[in-house]
Design an enzyme around this catalytic site. Structure first.
Site, PDB file in Angstrom:
ATOM      1  N   MET A 194      76.056  86.523  42.010  1.00  0.00           N
ATOM      2  CA  MET A 194      76.370  85.253  42.673  1.00  0.00           C
ATOM      3  C   MET A 194      75.075  84.544  43.022  1.00  0.00           C
ATOM      4  SD  MET A 194      77.269  86.480  46.455  1.00  0.00           S
ATOM      5  CE  MET A 194      75.838  86.460  47.497  1.00  0.00           C
ATOM      6  N   PRO A 228      30.261  69.166 -11.220  1.00  0.00           N
ATOM      7  CA  PRO A 228      29.108  69.165 -12.123  1.00  0.00           C
ATOM      8  C   PRO A 228      28.997  70.457 -12.920  1.00  0.00           C
ATOM      9  CG  PRO A 228      28.415  68.964  -9.804  1.00  0.00           C
ATOM     10  CD  PRO A 228      29.884  69.087  -9.802  1.00  0.00           C
ATOM     11  N   ASP A 252      77.466  77.968  27.659  1.00  0.00           N
ATOM     12  CA  ASP A 252      77.385  77.444  29.024  1.00  0.00           C
ATOM     13  C   ASP A 252      75.985  77.582  29.596  1.00  0.00           C
ATOM     14  OD1 ASP A 252      77.513  80.153  29.922  1.00  0.00           O
ATOM     15  OD2 ASP A 252      79.685  80.031  29.667  1.00  0.00           O
ATOM     16  N   ALA A 259      73.735  91.048  33.355  1.00  0.00           N
ATOM     17  CA  ALA A 259      72.596  90.716  34.224  1.00  0.00           C
ATOM     18  C   ALA A 259      72.125  91.930  35.016  1.00  0.00           C
ATOM     19  CB  ALA A 259      72.977  89.578  35.162  1.00  0.00           C
ATOM     20  N   ILE A 275      82.121  90.868  31.995  1.00  0.00           N
ATOM     21  CA  ILE A 275      81.696  91.147  33.369  1.00  0.00           C
ATOM     22  C   ILE A 275      81.499  89.807  34.069  1.00  0.00           C
ATOM     23  CG2 ILE A 275      79.890  92.166  34.826  1.00  0.00           C
ATOM     24  CD1 ILE A 275      79.623  94.360  32.758  1.00  0.00           C
ATOM     25  N   LYS A 293      79.360  74.960  33.559  1.00  0.00           N
ATOM     26  CA  LYS A 293      79.737  76.109  34.354  1.00  0.00           C
ATOM     27  C   LYS A 293      78.690  76.382  35.423  1.00  0.00           C
ATOM     28  CE  LYS A 293      83.107  79.319  32.669  1.00  0.00           C
ATOM     29  NZ  LYS A 293      83.534  80.235  33.678  1.00  0.00           N
ATOM     30  N   GLY A 310      66.167  86.518  35.773  1.00  0.00           N
ATOM     31  CA  GLY A 310      65.765  87.828  35.275  1.00  0.00           C
ATOM     32  C   GLY A 310      65.622  87.874  33.764  1.00  0.00           C
TER      33      GLY A 310
HETATM   34  N1  SAH Z   1      78.750  87.553  32.431  1.00  0.00           N
HETATM   35  C1  SAH Z   1      77.492  87.520  33.139  1.00  0.00           C
HETATM   36  C2  SAH Z   1      77.659  87.176  34.590  1.00  0.00           C
HETATM   37  C3  SAH Z   1      78.203  85.824  34.885  1.00  0.00           C
HETATM   38  S1  SAH Z   1      78.366  85.514  36.612  1.00  0.00           S
HETATM   39  C4  SAH Z   1      76.770  88.848  32.956  1.00  0.00           C
HETATM   40  O1  SAH Z   1      77.350  89.821  32.472  1.00  0.00           O
HETATM   41  O2  SAH Z   1      75.591  88.915  33.298  1.00  0.00           O
HETATM   42  C5  SAH Z   1      76.904  84.617  36.935  1.00  0.00           C
HETATM   43  C6  SAH Z   1      75.960  85.413  37.784  1.00  0.00           C
HETATM   44  O3  SAH Z   1      75.273  86.351  36.982  1.00  0.00           O
HETATM   45  C7  SAH Z   1      74.839  84.570  38.379  1.00  0.00           C
HETATM   46  O4  SAH Z   1      75.241  83.918  39.552  1.00  0.00           O
HETATM   47  C8  SAH Z   1      73.796  85.625  38.666  1.00  0.00           C
HETATM   48  O5  SAH Z   1      74.099  86.348  39.826  1.00  0.00           O
HETATM   49  C9  SAH Z   1      73.972  86.571  37.487  1.00  0.00           C
HETATM   50  N2  SAH Z   1      72.992  86.334  36.422  1.00  0.00           N
HETATM   51  C10 SAH Z   1      73.243  86.049  35.132  1.00  0.00           C
HETATM   52  N3  SAH Z   1      72.097  85.967  34.426  1.00  0.00           N
HETATM   53  C11 SAH Z   1      71.096  86.202  35.284  1.00  0.00           C
HETATM   54  C12 SAH Z   1      69.677  86.245  35.166  1.00  0.00           C
HETATM   55  N4  SAH Z   1      69.058  86.025  34.003  1.00  0.00           N
HETATM   56  N5  SAH Z   1      68.945  86.505  36.278  1.00  0.00           N
HETATM   57  C13 SAH Z   1      69.549  86.731  37.437  1.00  0.00           C
HETATM   58  N6  SAH Z   1      70.871  86.684  37.620  1.00  0.00           N
HETATM   59  C14 SAH Z   1      71.647  86.436  36.558  1.00  0.00           C
END
Ligand code: SAH
Length: 457
Positions: free
Chosen positions: A383, A43, A248, A332, A306, A270, A412
């Site tokens: 592990m 308006p 993986d 890790a 690693i 894996k 973690g």
């Molecule tokens: N290349 C990877 C390790 C692979 S072996 C690195 O450098 O971290 C896989 C192992 O890594 C798992 O069994 C566990 O022990 C560890 N891992 C990888 N990521 C993780 C996370 N976010 N929290 C805890 N452990 C972890």
């Protein structure tokens, strides 16, 4: 996705604004910048808005809201009155006719939202939050405004002019993408930004003339332990330019989402002793994709060198003559210890740190036990939980103190991180009390006690 962004061409298109005040004027400015022909229904009308209207060649309908107004004559309608009820009526009328409608600052009465805009025409970036937080959208716009050079618009225009020639020369769309990506990373970009167009044209022609089908390549990239912010800049860049991503189990979903959206994503599993694709299969896959000329990102949890079998993968690439790059990641041990408040070394408690894996071929860990029972040494076990009890038992049997602290860190650095603290004597029992999910990392050593002070998560 709650809303679907589109970019509308409004040149010479009829659009309607309902309302004649300041809010209406602000929206009208945007629409006329996009070349729309504006009508206003109201308006009363501000002089400024009327002037704009006349400039765009539109009509002023001096009237109140009427349900039988010819709404469907318009590409879109914006209700910008200060009366919520009128805005709602406009919304209903347009919805009934499926005309795109927006009510300013009234998300329930919107079919479309007007985003925050960064204008580098022909490049236009829009940011929308589905009406939840316009202020946040504007903040993001401010951040982007400062990081996107003004020359980007010129570069987009330049690219548009060359698009047909590039398409004619390079038939394969994947290859074309690589051509453009290389070009934008070359000095040509600066030439366009600085308006040296003759030089830019020359460089472009040369790039096209000299173009050869690129060879495939593999990027072996460490994705870190889970938190996407722990990715390196290089990892992110390569993840965003890869044609194929082979990943993986340890690669978290938020990280995968940062890869190029239209890259082919191949999961190769894996899980422990249950590989979705056996290692030889993964190696062969990398070679195969690269030989098709693709840029392959082999994305691995943590650091590829690693306990990541990264070495085996690139040995195979080397043998096949496939070029590769390796990008380290936060392993890790680093990620989990930092996020759990457990420094791996400390002048008072540990002068060395040792990374071990319990994944031995026979399934049961056999480690050099007597080397592991030094004081002032932190042990990090990569592990799962299988074998943890045996490791604790063997360490005690080889002379380690049963009250040596142990921390288990599950998932973690992710929002689901869990930390369980105990001693060599009782950690295995604690594991069964807590619901602990893979992956888990174990840290053994006096440094674990520091968590009481240094825990920050
Ligand atoms: N290349 C990877 C390790 C692979 S072996 C690195 O450098 O971290 C896989 C192992 O890594 C798992 O069994 C566990 O022990 C560890 N891992 C990888 N990521 C993780 C996370 N976010 N929290 C805890 N452990 C972890």
């Amino acid at each position: 996705m709650e809303i679907f962004p589109i970019s509308l061409k409004l040149q010479q298109q009829p659009c309607l604004i309902v309302g004649g005040g300041h809010i209406a004027y602000r929206k009208a400015l945007l629409l006329t910048q996009a070349g729309a022909v504006l009508d206003v229904l109201s308006p009363e009308i501000d002089a400024q808005l009327l002037a704009l209207l006349q400039q765009s060649g539109g009509h002023y309908h001096q009237a109140k809201f009427q349900p039988d107004f010819p709404w469907s004559d318009y590409r879109l309608v914006i209700a910008a009155t200060d009366d919520a009820e009128v805005n709602r009526q406009v919304f209903d009328a347009c919805e009934a006719l499926k005309v795109l409608v927006n009510s300013v600052d009234d998300p329930p009465n919107c079919r479309f939202m007007v985003p925050a805009i960064i204008d580098r025409s022909p490049l236009v970036i829009s940011i929308a939050s589905n009406g939840t937080s316009p202020v946040l959208s504007r903040q993001i716009r401010t951040q982007l405004e400062t990081s996107i050079p003004h020359g980007m618009g010129k570069l987009a225009k330049f690219s548009g002019e060359w698009r047909p020639a590039v398409k004619a020369k390079i038939g394969n769309p994947d290859e074309r993408r690589i051509f453009w990506e290389n070009l934008y990373a070359s000095p040509l970009r600066e030439q366009v930004f600085n308006d040296n167009l003759a030089e830019a044209e020359r460089m472009m022609q040369q790039a096209l003339d000299e173009w050869q089908t690129p060879k495939g390549e593999v990027y072996l990239v460490g994705a870190g332990p889970g938190d996407p912010e722990l990715l390196t800049l290089k990892a992110l860049r390569l993840m965003q330019q890869a044609d194929v991503v082979i990943y993986d189990r340890l690669v978290s979903a938020p990280i995968l989402n940062l890869c190029r959206r239209d890259a082919e994503k191949v999961y190769v599993g894996k899980a422990r002793s249950n590989h979705a694709v056996p290692q030889e299969g993964i190696n062969a896959l990398l070679v195969e994709y690269a030989q098709q000329g693709k840029r392959v990102c082999r994305l691995k949890g943590g650091d590829p060198f690693i306990f990541g079998r990264g070495g085996e993968e690139i040995q195979e690439l080397f043998a096949a003559g496939v070029p590769f790059q390796v990008v380290p990641g936060v392993t890790a041990a680093s990620g989990c210890s930092a996020y759990a408040g457990i420094p791996l070394t400390h002048r008072d408690y540990a002068q060395s740190v040792r990374f071990l894996t319990g994944h031995l071929k026979e399934g049961s860990p056999e480690l050099p036990w007597s080397e592991l029972v030094y004081e002032n040494q932190t042990l990090v076990l990569y592990m799962g939980l299988v074998g943890l009890e045996k490791i604790c038992r063997e360490l005690i049997a080889h002379g380690q103190r049963p009250d040596m602290p142990v921390a288990l860190i599950s998932k973690g650095t992710t929002p689901e991180q869990k930390v369980v603290v105990g001693t060599l004597a009782d950690i295995a029992d604690k594991v069964s009390e807590h619901h602990i999910q893979a992956p888990t990392l174990t840290i053994i050593g006096e440094v674990v006690r520091l968590r009481d002070q240094l825990k920050w998560q």
